[in-house]
Scaffold this motif. Structure first.
Motif, PDB file in Angstrom:
ATOM      1  N   PRO A 267       0.804  -1.220   0.000  1.00 42.65           N
ATOM      2  CA  PRO A 267       0.000   0.000   0.000  1.00 42.65           C
ATOM      3  C   PRO A 267       0.839   1.274   0.000  1.00 42.65           C
ATOM      4  O   PRO A 267       0.370   2.317  -0.452  1.00 42.65           O
ATOM      5  N   ASN A 268       2.086   1.208   0.471  1.00 41.87           N
ATOM      6  CA  ASN A 268       2.948   2.395   0.439  1.00 41.87           C
ATOM      7  C   ASN A 268       3.263   2.791  -1.002  1.00 41.87           C
ATOM      8  O   ASN A 268       3.297   3.977  -1.339  1.00 41.87           O
TER       9      ASN A 268
ATOM     10  N   SER B  78      -4.475   2.021   8.090  1.00 44.28           N
ATOM     11  CA  SER B  78      -3.919   3.373   8.151  1.00 44.28           C
ATOM     12  C   SER B  78      -3.731   3.920   6.735  1.00 44.28           C
ATOM     13  O   SER B  78      -3.926   5.110   6.494  1.00 44.28           O
ATOM     14  N   ALA B  79      -3.372   3.063   5.780  1.00 41.19           N
ATOM     15  CA  ALA B  79      -3.254   3.492   4.388  1.00 41.19           C
ATOM     16  C   ALA B  79      -4.627   3.830   3.826  1.00 41.19           C
ATOM     17  O   ALA B  79      -4.768   4.822   3.089  1.00 41.19           O
ATOM     18  N   VAL B  80      -5.642   3.046   4.166  1.00 39.80           N
ATOM     19  CA  VAL B  80      -7.010   3.350   3.732  1.00 39.80           C
ATOM     20  C   VAL B  80      -7.413   4.728   4.251  1.00 39.80           C
ATOM     21  O   VAL B  80      -7.918   5.569   3.492  1.00 39.80           O
ATOM     22  N   SER B  81      -7.144   4.966   5.514  1.00 37.88           N
ATOM     23  CA  SER B  81      -7.465   6.258   6.116  1.00 37.88           C
ATOM     24  C   SER B  81      -6.702   7.393   5.443  1.00 37.88           C
ATOM     25  O   SER B  81      -7.256   8.466   5.187  1.00 37.88           O
TER      26      SER B  81
ATOM     27  N   SER C 142      -8.099  -0.481  -2.929  1.00 43.13           N
ATOM     28  CA  SER C 142      -8.125  -1.937  -3.090  1.00 43.13           C
ATOM     29  C   SER C 142      -6.828  -2.567  -2.584  1.00 43.13           C
ATOM     30  O   SER C 142      -6.851  -3.573  -1.872  1.00 43.13           O
ATOM     31  N   ILE C 143      -5.695  -1.973  -2.955  1.00 36.81           N
ATOM     32  CA  ILE C 143      -4.397  -2.491  -2.508  1.00 36.81           C
ATOM     33  C   ILE C 143      -4.283  -2.374  -0.994  1.00 36.81           C
ATOM     34  O   ILE C 143      -3.869  -3.316  -0.317  1.00 36.81           O
ATOM     35  N   ALA C 144      -4.660  -1.217  -0.459  1.00 41.32           N
ATOM     36  CA  ALA C 144      -4.559  -1.002   0.988  1.00 41.32           C
ATOM     37  C   ALA C 144      -5.467  -1.962   1.755  1.00 41.32           C
ATOM     38  O   ALA C 144      -5.052  -2.573   2.746  1.00 41.32           O
TER      39      ALA C 144
END
Length: 139
Positions: free
Chosen positions: A64-65, A120-123, A111-113
């Protein structure tokens, strides 16, 4: 996307009958550098990068990064969402088409996150959309 992280690793491991690496990718260690290099090369050559370009770039990753970094690149790319000039259609013909905007690209990153379980990546992705005044209810 044409290649994802696991395919990239596998392609780097290809050898010919003499035991020499035969893959062009064996010279590269980092798929992210290749993807960013391709996007930069497209820009330098005047090739438009659109939402589909960034969607495919993001979907090549499971981290996700990397997805978030590419989403930031998409937001900073002034040509990426100028779909009218990219495909010559009138704005009214494009209205409501999911593949025509930043939400399409953000959905790839989400989707990846979500697949990785990184909430935290979604947020962070949702916050980026909010900070950028993207109306998430339009597409």
């Amino acid at each position: 996307s044409a290649i994802d992280e696991s395919s990239f690793v596998s392609a780097k491991e290809l050898y010919d009958e003499s035991g020499n690496r035969k893959s062009y990718l064996s010279k590269h260690d980092d798929l992210m550098k290749i993807v960013v290099g391709i996007l930069d090369s497209m820009e330098a050559r005047g090739v438009s990068r659109d939402s589909i370009t960034y969607y495919n770039a993001i979907m090549a990753f499971s981290d996700p990064n990397n997805a978030l970094a590419l989403l930031h690149m998409a937001f900073e790319d002034s040509d990426a969402f100028n779909v009218v000039s990219l495909i010559g259609a009138s704005p009214s013909r494009l209205r409501g088409r999911a593949a025509s905007g930043i939400i399409f690209v953000a959905n790839a990153a989400l989707s990846i996150a979500a697949s990785s379980g990184d909430m935290s990546a979604v947020s962070e992705i949702l916050a980026l959309l909010h900070e950028s005044d993207v109306d998430i209810n339009t597409e």
